[in-house]
Write a protein that holds these residues in place. Structure first.
Motif, PDB file in Angstrom:
ATOM      1  N   GLN A  12       0.828  -1.199   0.000  1.00 37.75           N
ATOM      2  CA  GLN A  12       0.000   0.000   0.000  1.00 37.75           C
ATOM      3  C   GLN A  12       0.872   1.263   0.000  1.00 37.75           C
ATOM      4  OE1 GLN A  12      -2.674  -0.478   3.345  1.00 37.75           O
ATOM      5  NE2 GLN A  12      -4.220  -1.409   2.027  1.00 37.75           N
ATOM      6  N   VAL A  13       0.271   2.350  -0.387  1.00 38.22           N
ATOM      7  CA  VAL A  13       0.966   3.635  -0.371  1.00 38.22           C
ATOM      8  C   VAL A  13       1.544   3.891   1.023  1.00 38.22           C
ATOM      9  CG1 VAL A  13       0.640   6.131  -0.498  1.00 38.22           C
ATOM     10  CG2 VAL A  13      -0.394   4.665  -2.216  1.00 38.22           C
ATOM     11  N   GLY A  14       2.785   4.331   1.035  1.00 36.93           N
ATOM     12  CA  GLY A  14       3.459   4.589   2.297  1.00 36.93           C
ATOM     13  C   GLY A  14       4.173   3.390   2.879  1.00 36.93           C
ATOM     14  N   GLY A  15       3.983   2.238   2.278  1.00 30.44           N
ATOM     15  CA  GLY A  15       4.616   1.022   2.776  1.00 30.44           C
ATOM     16  C   GLY A  15       6.055   0.880   2.329  1.00 30.44           C
ATOM     17  N   SER A  16       6.651  -0.257   2.690  1.00 25.69           N
ATOM     18  CA  SER A  16       8.061  -0.512   2.404  1.00 25.69           C
ATOM     19  C   SER A  16       8.259  -1.895   1.798  1.00 25.69           C
ATOM     20  CB  SER A  16       8.891  -0.411   3.688  1.00 25.69           C
ATOM     21  OG  SER A  16       8.815   0.878   4.247  1.00 25.69           O
ATOM     22  N   LEU A  17       9.301  -2.010   1.022  1.00 26.00           N
ATOM     23  CA  LEU A  17       9.749  -3.290   0.492  1.00 26.00           C
ATOM     24  C   LEU A  17      11.265  -3.272   0.424  1.00 26.00           C
ATOM     25  CD1 LEU A  17       7.414  -4.018  -2.585  1.00 26.00           C
ATOM     26  CD2 LEU A  17       7.511  -5.335  -0.464  1.00 26.00           C
ATOM     27  N   ARG A  18      11.882  -4.454   0.501  1.00 24.34           N
ATOM     28  CA  ARG A  18      13.316  -4.544   0.279  1.00 24.34           C
ATOM     29  C   ARG A  18      13.586  -5.521  -0.859  1.00 24.34           C
ATOM     30  NH1 ARG A  18      18.407  -6.485   4.032  1.00 24.34           N
ATOM     31  NH2 ARG A  18      17.558  -8.562   3.585  1.00 24.34           N
TER      32      ARG A  18
END
Length: 128
Positions: A12-18
């Motif tokens: 979702q918008v504002g989230g994070s991923l690596r």
């Protein structure tokens, strides 16, 4: 040299991923590893890059203006892996992300044609 990108997904918008990019094979010639992304109907664009000679040398790190301050690139020499930490994700970050490597050269870091090897890409989708 083979590169394997992983870590994409739906967020979702504002989230994070690596994202991770593991490279193998004749890796001794790898000088720089970079991330590019390609959204549907658009050209592949530079996101971030780092020189392998010194993973901790911030001077070798470059970011595109669109991700500066939100994305962080780093490397682990022992694992032959480059990471892209993506925070505060926006819908415009939606794209297939590719990692690429090249030998030492003075050619423009942001030009995709200067890279020798490419991974298959991993999809990142940011929903609003």
């Amino acid at each position: 040299v083979q590169l394997q990108a992983s870590g994409g997904g739906l967020v979702q918008v504002g989230g994070s991923l690596r994202l991770s990019c593991e490279f193998s094979g004749r890796t001794y010639g790898v000088d720089r590893v970079s991330w590019f992304r390609q959204a549907p109907g658009r050209e592949r664009r530079f996101v971030a890059g780092i020189r392998r000679s010194d993973w901790t040398n911030d001077g070798s790190i470059l970011y595109s203006d669109s991700v500066k301050g939100r994305f962080t690139i780093s490397g682990d020499n022992a694992k032959n892996t480059v990471y892209l930490q993506m925070n505060d994700l926006k819908p415009e970050d939606t794209a297939v992300y590719y990692c690429a490597s090249r030998k030492k050269t003075f050619r423009n870091v942001e030009t995709s044609s200067t890279y020798d090897y490419w991974g298959r890409g991993t999809q990142v989708t940011v929903s609003s």
